[in-house]
Design a protein around this motif. Structure first.
Motif, PDB file in Angstrom:
ATOM      1  N   LYS A   1       0.811  -1.218   0.000  1.00  0.00           N
ATOM      2  CA  LYS A   1       0.000   0.000   0.000  1.00  0.00           C
ATOM      3  C   LYS A   1       0.847   1.273   0.000  1.00  0.00           C
ATOM      4  CE  LYS A   1      -4.288   1.714   1.743  1.00  0.00           C
ATOM      5  NZ  LYS A   1      -5.493   1.370   2.464  1.00  0.00           N
ATOM      6  N   GLU A   2       1.991   1.248   0.663  1.00  0.00           N
ATOM      7  CA  GLU A   2       2.807   2.472   0.712  1.00  0.00           C
ATOM      8  C   GLU A   2       3.380   2.851  -0.659  1.00  0.00           C
ATOM      9  OE1 GLU A   2       5.631  -0.800   2.319  1.00  0.00           O
ATOM     10  OE2 GLU A   2       3.539  -0.282   2.579  1.00  0.00           O
ATOM     11  N   HIS A   3       3.278   1.953  -1.644  1.00  0.00           N
ATOM     12  CA  HIS A   3       3.777   2.239  -2.985  1.00  0.00           C
ATOM     13  C   HIS A   3       2.663   2.587  -3.968  1.00  0.00           C
ATOM     14  CE1 HIS A   3       7.725   1.078  -1.694  1.00  0.00           C
ATOM     15  NE2 HIS A   3       7.246  -0.061  -1.254  1.00  0.00           N
ATOM     16  N   TRP A   4       1.420   2.545  -3.512  1.00  0.00           N
ATOM     17  CA  TRP A   4       0.293   2.898  -4.382  1.00  0.00           C
ATOM     18  C   TRP A   4       0.392   4.369  -4.774  1.00  0.00           C
ATOM     19  CZ3 TRP A   4      -4.683   0.596  -1.711  1.00  0.00           C
ATOM     20  CH2 TRP A   4      -4.555  -0.784  -1.628  1.00  0.00           C
ATOM     21  N   GLY A   5      -0.038   4.670  -5.977  1.00  0.00           N
ATOM     22  CA  GLY A   5      -0.089   6.063  -6.438  1.00  0.00           C
ATOM     23  C   GLY A   5       1.236   6.626  -6.892  1.00  0.00           C
ATOM     24  N   ASN A   6       2.252   5.778  -7.023  1.00  0.00           N
ATOM     25  CA  ASN A   6       3.570   6.250  -7.457  1.00  0.00           C
ATOM     26  C   ASN A   6       3.860   5.974  -8.923  1.00  0.00           C
ATOM     27  OD1 ASN A   6       4.341   7.272  -4.919  1.00  0.00           O
ATOM     28  ND2 ASN A   6       4.898   5.230  -4.224  1.00  0.00           N
ATOM     29  N   GLY A   7       2.865   5.506  -9.666  1.00  0.00           N
ATOM     30  CA  GLY A   7       3.059   5.260 -11.089  1.00  0.00           C
ATOM     31  C   GLY A   7       3.701   3.930 -11.419  1.00  0.00           C
ATOM     32  N   LEU A   8       3.869   3.058 -10.443  1.00  0.00           N
ATOM     33  CA  LEU A   8       4.532   1.781 -10.704  1.00  0.00           C
ATOM     34  C   LEU A   8       3.664   0.833 -11.523  1.00  0.00           C
ATOM     35  CD1 LEU A   8       6.146   1.249  -7.197  1.00  0.00           C
ATOM     36  CD2 LEU A   8       7.256   2.056  -9.284  1.00  0.00           C
ATOM     37  N   ALA A   9       2.377   0.752 -11.229  1.00  0.00           N
ATOM     38  CA  ALA A   9       1.499  -0.164 -11.968  1.00  0.00           C
ATOM     39  C   ALA A   9       1.393   0.220 -13.442  1.00  0.00           C
ATOM     40  CB  ALA A   9       0.121  -0.240 -11.309  1.00  0.00           C
ATOM     41  N   PRO A  10       1.142   1.486 -13.776  1.00  0.00           N
ATOM     42  CA  PRO A  10       1.083   1.837 -15.201  1.00  0.00           C
ATOM     43  C   PRO A  10       2.405   1.587 -15.926  1.00  0.00           C
ATOM     44  CG  PRO A  10       0.139   3.604 -13.880  1.00  0.00           C
ATOM     45  CD  PRO A  10       0.758   2.616 -12.931  1.00  0.00           C
ATOM     46  N   GLU A  11       3.506   1.878 -15.259  1.00  0.00           N
ATOM     47  CA  GLU A  11       4.818   1.661 -15.877  1.00  0.00           C
ATOM     48  C   GLU A  11       5.054   0.171 -16.117  1.00  0.00           C
ATOM     49  OE1 GLU A  11       9.502   2.411 -14.780  1.00  0.00           O
ATOM     50  OE2 GLU A  11       7.999   3.720 -13.892  1.00  0.00           O
ATOM     51  N   GLY A  12       4.723  -0.647 -15.133  1.00  0.00           N
ATOM     52  CA  GLY A  12       4.885  -2.089 -15.285  1.00  0.00           C
ATOM     53  C   GLY A  12       3.961  -2.661 -16.340  1.00  0.00           C
ATOM     54  N   ALA A  13       2.721  -2.202 -16.353  1.00  0.00           N
ATOM     55  CA  ALA A  13       1.761  -2.693 -17.342  1.00  0.00           C
ATOM     56  C   ALA A  13       2.232  -2.364 -18.755  1.00  0.00           C
ATOM     57  CB  ALA A  13       0.384  -2.086 -17.089  1.00  0.00           C
ATOM     58  N   GLN A  14       2.703  -1.149 -18.951  1.00  0.00           N
ATOM     59  CA  GLN A  14       3.149  -0.758 -20.288  1.00  0.00           C
ATOM     60  C   GLN A  14       4.372  -1.558 -20.717  1.00  0.00           C
ATOM     61  OE1 GLN A  14       1.308   1.436 -22.319  1.00  0.00           O
ATOM     62  NE2 GLN A  14       2.554   0.217 -23.703  1.00  0.00           N
ATOM     63  N   ALA A  15       5.281  -1.806 -19.788  1.00  0.00           N
ATOM     64  CA  ALA A  15       6.472  -2.598 -20.124  1.00  0.00           C
ATOM     65  C   ALA A  15       6.082  -4.008 -20.549  1.00  0.00           C
ATOM     66  CB  ALA A  15       7.422  -2.642 -18.930  1.00  0.00           C
TER      67      ALA A  15
END
Length: 53
Positions: A7-21
């Motif tokens: 949860k402390e990493h939510w909202g940092n753009g990691l999911a969109p970056e990972g999904a696009q990769a």
């Protein structure tokens, strides 16, 4: 593809970056289709999937 972020990493753009990769990789190896799913109540993940499509 899938991921779980603390949860402390939510909202940092990691999911969109990972999904696009992963999508870029999937298309580069010729996959004809990629499927994604999330919980009905997980609106942030739904938005990531919509933007990455």
């Amino acid at each position: 593809m899938g991921w779980v972020l603390a949860k402390e990493h939510w909202g940092n753009g990691l999911a969109p970056e990972g999904a696009q990769a992963w999508l870029d990789y999937a298309w580069s190896i010729g996959l004809p289709e990629v499927a994604a799913c999330t919980a009905r109540e997980n609106a942030p993940s739904q938005r990531v999937m919509q933007r990455s499509a």
